[in-house]
Design a protein around this motif. Structure first.
Motif, PDB file in Angstrom:
ATOM      1  N   ILE A  84      38.739  33.023  34.400  1.00 56.75           N
ATOM      2  CA  ILE A  84      38.475  34.605  34.173  1.00 56.75           C
ATOM      3  C   ILE A  84      39.577  35.044  33.204  1.00 56.75           C
ATOM      4  CG2 ILE A  84      37.004  34.853  36.119  1.00 56.75           C
ATOM      5  CD1 ILE A  84      39.455  36.496  37.060  1.00 56.75           C
ATOM      6  N   ALA A  85      39.194  36.030  32.194  1.00 58.67           N
ATOM      7  CA  ALA A  85      40.173  36.566  31.548  1.00 58.67           C
ATOM      8  C   ALA A  85      40.694  38.009  32.325  1.00 58.67           C
ATOM      9  CB  ALA A  85      39.753  37.066  30.229  1.00 58.67           C
ATOM     10  N   VAL A  86      41.963  38.118  32.023  1.00 59.64           N
ATOM     11  CA  VAL A  86      42.707  39.460  32.600  1.00 59.64           C
ATOM     12  C   VAL A  86      41.980  40.556  32.118  1.00 59.64           C
ATOM     13  CG1 VAL A  86      44.536  39.676  31.213  1.00 59.64           C
ATOM     14  CG2 VAL A  86      44.703  40.561  33.627  1.00 59.64           C
ATOM     15  N   GLN A  87      41.279  40.697  30.768  1.00 64.11           N
ATOM     16  CA  GLN A  87      40.649  41.707  30.286  1.00 64.11           C
ATOM     17  C   GLN A  87      39.607  42.232  31.074  1.00 64.11           C
ATOM     18  OE1 GLN A  87      41.982  39.136  28.695  1.00 64.11           O
ATOM     19  NE2 GLN A  87      42.809  39.521  26.528  1.00 64.11           N
ATOM     20  N   GLN A  88      38.922  41.231  31.803  1.00 60.78           N
ATOM     21  CA  GLN A  88      37.724  41.630  32.561  1.00 60.78           C
ATOM     22  C   GLN A  88      38.116  42.482  33.706  1.00 60.78           C
ATOM     23  OE1 GLN A  88      36.593  36.923  32.273  1.00 60.78           O
ATOM     24  NE2 GLN A  88      35.212  37.960  33.549  1.00 60.78           N
ATOM     25  N   LEU A  89      39.329  42.228  34.242  1.00 62.30           N
ATOM     26  CA  LEU A  89      39.649  43.099  35.281  1.00 62.30           C
ATOM     27  C   LEU A  89      40.288  44.467  34.772  1.00 62.30           C
ATOM     28  CD1 LEU A  89      41.644  40.645  37.426  1.00 62.30           C
ATOM     29  CD2 LEU A  89      39.272  40.965  37.622  1.00 62.30           C
ATOM     30  N   LEU A  90      41.052  44.605  33.633  1.00 64.02           N
ATOM     31  CA  LEU A  90      41.659  45.542  33.220  1.00 64.02           C
ATOM     32  C   LEU A  90      40.715  46.547  32.449  1.00 64.02           C
ATOM     33  CD1 LEU A  90      44.415  47.056  32.445  1.00 64.02           C
ATOM     34  CD2 LEU A  90      44.614  45.715  30.363  1.00 64.02           C
ATOM     35  N   PHE A  91      39.695  46.016  31.754  1.00 62.80           N
ATOM     36  CA  PHE A  91      38.693  46.822  31.150  1.00 62.80           C
ATOM     37  C   PHE A  91      37.400  46.869  31.916  1.00 62.80           C
ATOM     38  CE2 PHE A  91      41.167  44.897  27.262  1.00 62.80           C
ATOM     39  CZ  PHE A  91      42.119  45.814  27.287  1.00 62.80           C
ATOM     40  N   ASP A  92      37.628  47.057  33.207  1.00 64.49           N
ATOM     41  CA  ASP A  92      36.191  46.764  33.837  1.00 64.49           C
ATOM     42  C   ASP A  92      35.113  48.074  33.779  1.00 64.49           C
ATOM     43  OD1 ASP A  92      37.803  48.848  35.234  1.00 64.49           O
ATOM     44  OD2 ASP A  92      37.334  48.368  37.309  1.00 64.49           O
ATOM     45  N   ASP A  93      35.829  49.205  33.307  1.00 68.89           N
ATOM     46  CA  ASP A  93      34.760  50.217  32.939  1.00 68.89           C
ATOM     47  C   ASP A  93      34.494  50.299  31.401  1.00 68.89           C
ATOM     48  OD1 ASP A  93      37.186  51.027  31.956  1.00 68.89           O
ATOM     49  OD2 ASP A  93      37.005  52.910  33.567  1.00 68.89           O
TER      50      ASP A  93
END
Length: 279
Positions: A84-93
């Motif tokens: 998974i990419a950390v962007q998926q968690l950071l930009f979740d909205d």
């Protein structure tokens, strides 16, 4: 125990619980090396309690940063393997501006940004490198009232937002080939992105008027909090052994590029403000 210690202890335990780790994605091999340097194999990781969110709040971060970091701690094996990419968690909205702004909204950044602004001569012609969400921009403009301010970034999203918010001139940034003219160049956690620090500093030196100042902030040591969160956003090191230079290495690079270091301000978070004048 301080709020920062609370977060760092949690992160050290999370890293230790995964060491030794097999199957790291090539782009994160450097990050795993940093883990091995600061943590030892330990017991299985137990997610923190409400003290985690309380510590983030005490340090001035908005709630979304604690939420993001808790999610990252829960998915560290998948992050290290590149599943998974950390962007998926950071930009979740989907709100990129809010996410990056949240990361910069804390007591450490506020203190260092104020220190940067204090070193900019009033009315100076200013170029900001990598302005991002404009948190440093707003502090400098409020402090010195510059009428000639150029905001640069690699993202059109950020340059458009800066033009709208501050009414300043904007341009796209190439940190490896800085250009323009200025009395002061400011940068907040940007210069480490250069492929070759010496070349970038030489370019900044050429930009500055005689006696002009380069004022910037950088991380100068490992921060356990970012090692398990935001540093998944960084690319692997290129021409240097490590992403971040120490304070002594920065001073040596500045001297080699023709600057005289006139002021510094270290911070408990492992960040530091540097102010150097063109020799």
């Amino acid at each position: 125990m301080t709020a920062l210690q609370t977060l760092e202890d949690t992160c050290r335990q999370a890293m230790g619980a995964l060491l030794p780790f097999d199957g790291v994605a090539p782009q994160y091999a450097w990050l795993l090396e940093r883990w091995q340097a600061v943590a030892e194999p330990g017991e299985p990781f137990t997610p923190p309690g409400p003290e985690f969110e309380l510590a983030y709040a005490e340090l001035g971060f908005p709630p979304r940063m604690a939420r993001f970091h808790r999610a990252a701690l829960a998915r560290l094996p998948q992050l290290l393997r590149g599943e998974i990419a950390v962007q998926q968690l950071l930009f979740d909205d989907g709100d990129v501006l809010a996410a990056f702004s949240a990361y910069q909204d804390n007591v450490f950044t506020a203190r260092l940004n104020a220190a940067v602004a204090a070193q900019v001569p009033v009315g100076a012609k200013v170029v900001e490198l990598g302005g991002g969400t404009g948190r440093l921009t707003s502090v400098v403009l409020r402090a010195v009232g510059s009428e000639d301010y150029l905001f640069t970034d690699i993202s059109r999203l950020f340059t458009l937002e800066a033009a709208r918010r501050f009414g300043v001139r904007t341009a796209l940034l190439d940190i490896d080939e800085p250009h323009g003219t200025a009395d002061a160049v400011v940068a907040g956690h940007v210069l480490h992105n250069a492929r070759h620090i010496g070349k970038t500093l030489a370019g900044i030196h050429r930009m500055l008027s005689p006696g002009g100042r380069l004022i910037f902030t950088e991380a100068v040591r490992d921060n356990l909090v970012t090692l398990t969160s935001m540093q998944f956003l960084l690319p692997p090191p290129t021409e240097r052994d490590w992403i971040f230079l120490t304070a002594e290495q920065w001073q040596a690079e500045l001297t080699a590029a023709g600057f005289t270091l006139v002021a510094t301000l270290p911070d408990a978070s492992g960040q530091q403000m540097f102010c150097a004048e063109k020799s």
